[in-house]
Design a protein around this motif. Sequence first.
Motif, mmCIF file in Angstrom:
data_model
loop_
_atom_site.group_PDB
_atom_site.id
_atom_site.type_symbol
_atom_site.label_atom_id
_atom_site.label_comp_id
_atom_site.label_asym_id
_atom_site.label_seq_id
_atom_site.Cartn_x
_atom_site.Cartn_y
_atom_site.Cartn_z
ATOM 1 N N GLY A 90 30.910 39.265 42.857
ATOM 2 C CA GLY A 90 31.048 39.228 43.911
ATOM 3 C C GLY A 90 31.890 39.005 44.312
ATOM 4 N N SER A 91 32.390 37.832 43.907
ATOM 5 C CA SER A 91 33.966 37.484 44.674
ATOM 6 C C SER A 91 35.401 37.534 43.560
ATOM 7 C CB SER A 91 33.738 35.597 44.413
ATOM 8 O OG SER A 91 33.234 35.503 43.640
ATOM 9 N N SER A 92 35.022 38.554 43.032
ATOM 10 C CA SER A 92 35.845 39.407 42.008
ATOM 11 C C SER A 92 36.775 38.167 41.021
ATOM 12 C CB SER A 92 36.911 40.282 42.943
ATOM 13 O OG SER A 92 36.314 41.181 44.109
ATOM 14 N N ASN A 93 35.804 37.663 40.811
ATOM 15 C CA ASN A 93 36.516 36.245 39.641
ATOM 16 C C ASN A 93 35.659 36.583 38.471
ATOM 17 O OD1 ASN A 93 37.126 34.290 37.641
ATOM 18 N ND2 ASN A 93 36.624 32.291 38.991
ATOM 19 N N ARG A 94 36.099 37.549 37.729
ATOM 20 C CA ARG A 94 35.547 38.388 36.050
ATOM 21 C C ARG A 94 35.778 37.207 35.318
ATOM 22 N NH1 ARG A 94 34.185 43.187 35.098
ATOM 23 N NH2 ARG A 94 34.358 43.946 32.249
ATOM 24 N N GLN A 95 36.727 36.549 34.872
ATOM 25 C CA GLN A 95 36.797 35.609 33.476
ATOM 26 C C GLN A 95 35.823 34.777 34.002
ATOM 27 O OE1 GLN A 95 39.106 35.843 31.051
ATOM 28 N NE2 GLN A 95 38.234 34.558 30.715
ATOM 29 N N LYS A 96 35.364 34.553 35.063
ATOM 30 C CA LYS A 96 34.687 33.075 34.472
ATOM 31 C C LYS A 96 33.443 34.172 34.982
ATOM 32 C CE LYS A 96 32.588 30.031 37.968
ATOM 33 N NZ LYS A 96 32.260 29.133 39.347
ATOM 34 N N ALA A 97 32.489 35.175 34.970
ATOM 35 C CA ALA A 97 31.375 35.528 34.910
ATOM 36 C C ALA A 97 31.594 36.039 33.186
ATOM 37 C CB ALA A 97 31.930 37.324 35.367
ATOM 38 N N LEU A 98 32.603 36.269 32.119
ATOM 39 C CA LEU A 98 32.555 36.465 30.727
ATOM 40 C C LEU A 98 32.367 34.818 30.743
ATOM 41 C CD1 LEU A 98 36.437 38.723 30.872
ATOM 42 C CD2 LEU A 98 33.317 39.280 30.821
ATOM 43 N N LYS A 99 33.383 33.824 31.600
ATOM 44 C CA LYS A 99 32.969 32.551 30.099
ATOM 45 C C LYS A 99 31.391 32.318 30.567
ATOM 46 C CE LYS A 99 35.132 29.140 28.363
ATOM 47 N NZ LYS A 99 35.623 29.498 26.833
#
Length: 448
Positions: free
Chosen positions: A85-94
């Motif tokens: 939702g906040s466009s933080n893709r790297q955190k989603a992957l981690k």
Amino acid sequence: MPGKNSAALGKEPIGKLLIRQAAPASVGILVMSLNILIDTIFVGNWIGSTAIAAINVVLPIAFFVAAVGMAIGVGGSSIISRALGSSNRQKALKAFGNQISLTLCLTLGMAVLGLLYTNELIPAFGGKGNIFDPARVYYRIVLCGVPFLALCMMGNSVIRAEGKPRFAMFAMIIPSVGNLILDYVLINRLDLGMMGAAWATTASYICCFFYILWFFLSRNSELKISFADFGFDMPVLKEISSLGFVTLARQALVSITYLLMNNILFELGGENSVTVYAIVGRMLMFALFPVLGITQGFLPIAGFNYGARKYMRVRKSINTAILYSVILAIFVFSGIMFFAEEIVYIFTDNKTIIAETPNAMRIVFAATPIVALQLIGAAYFQAAGKAIPAFLLTLTRQGFFFIPLVFILPQIYGETGVWLSFPVADLLSTIVTGYFLNREIRRNLRPS
């Protein structure tokens, strides 16, 4: 930027979106619940009523281990929804990589310990007398498949967080259908008894695992993790654990409830009373599937929009989810009240159980129309990443109210007091959840 499917969580009309998210979740839960229900019917008719009680003893132990995967899945998925939702893709992957590593480490260790202490755990959960031997056979085989189930539960939550509920639905349907087919072959045709029931269940978990593995390796998933994402990241682990602990605490309380109920009812009415509870428990899992489906559909919508700071959409999703859930819960309530006797006849021909179960079932479901508020309220705090209120509200029904009531009321009303503990706990926990949810909406879900 969020992927196409996850971005829709922040744009489409809430009512339409909730139906689209909840319908597959409801179908998946329905099929899974039907699996448990029909599995119980098969076992009761092909093996015997004692076998129903034996499975009821084993399920809370096995499901607690599997619930570790569910807890990690829900906790990590809350992070993934808000990160997308906040466009933080790297955190989603981690978060996803850490979910997998944590689930494997914990559930394999717990399964090994569970097998080492088989003879101690089964009696502790009510597997006494004639129930012990069939429960032990079922337990040893099913526990071997529980790590696969844990990975499935974890992966299913992540699939929903990506905004792909149909794939999550299929992940729930596959083991359910597989289990019923294998039940027929192994119990009815090959006459393997409890061993056949256990292998049917374990094989169905493994089938589900391979389907979810295919989903994440295919182009269907937005989350393409690297080996580096599997390495433990302490801030991410802490967030997964704090949010996932809510779900784990809920399942721990469910397991404690089974432990207490099986032992208290065994003392009050013997093996028949444990069987009555097993049938009522199966109906609790089955009958509430539409409400649980709404709750599952609500989680990614609320989490995504909270992460995107679209607070009015969060408010609308809460109101819509509660409205839909209450309407569905009223239908469930009506069905149980009118058809309790007919339901019990499906499970067994034991006259004592047929005589006792309908009244118990009606009492247990008496507060069904209001449970939606409690479920949606607790789910909101989890979706928003507010671990402490989510944890406390999760504890209210079974921890703060039900467990004390199940000790107190049977002293006054006998076995009826056990059944009365359910609606009284539902009523009290709904009042508490309603208060805190209303305060949260007024204070923190205001227009940006």
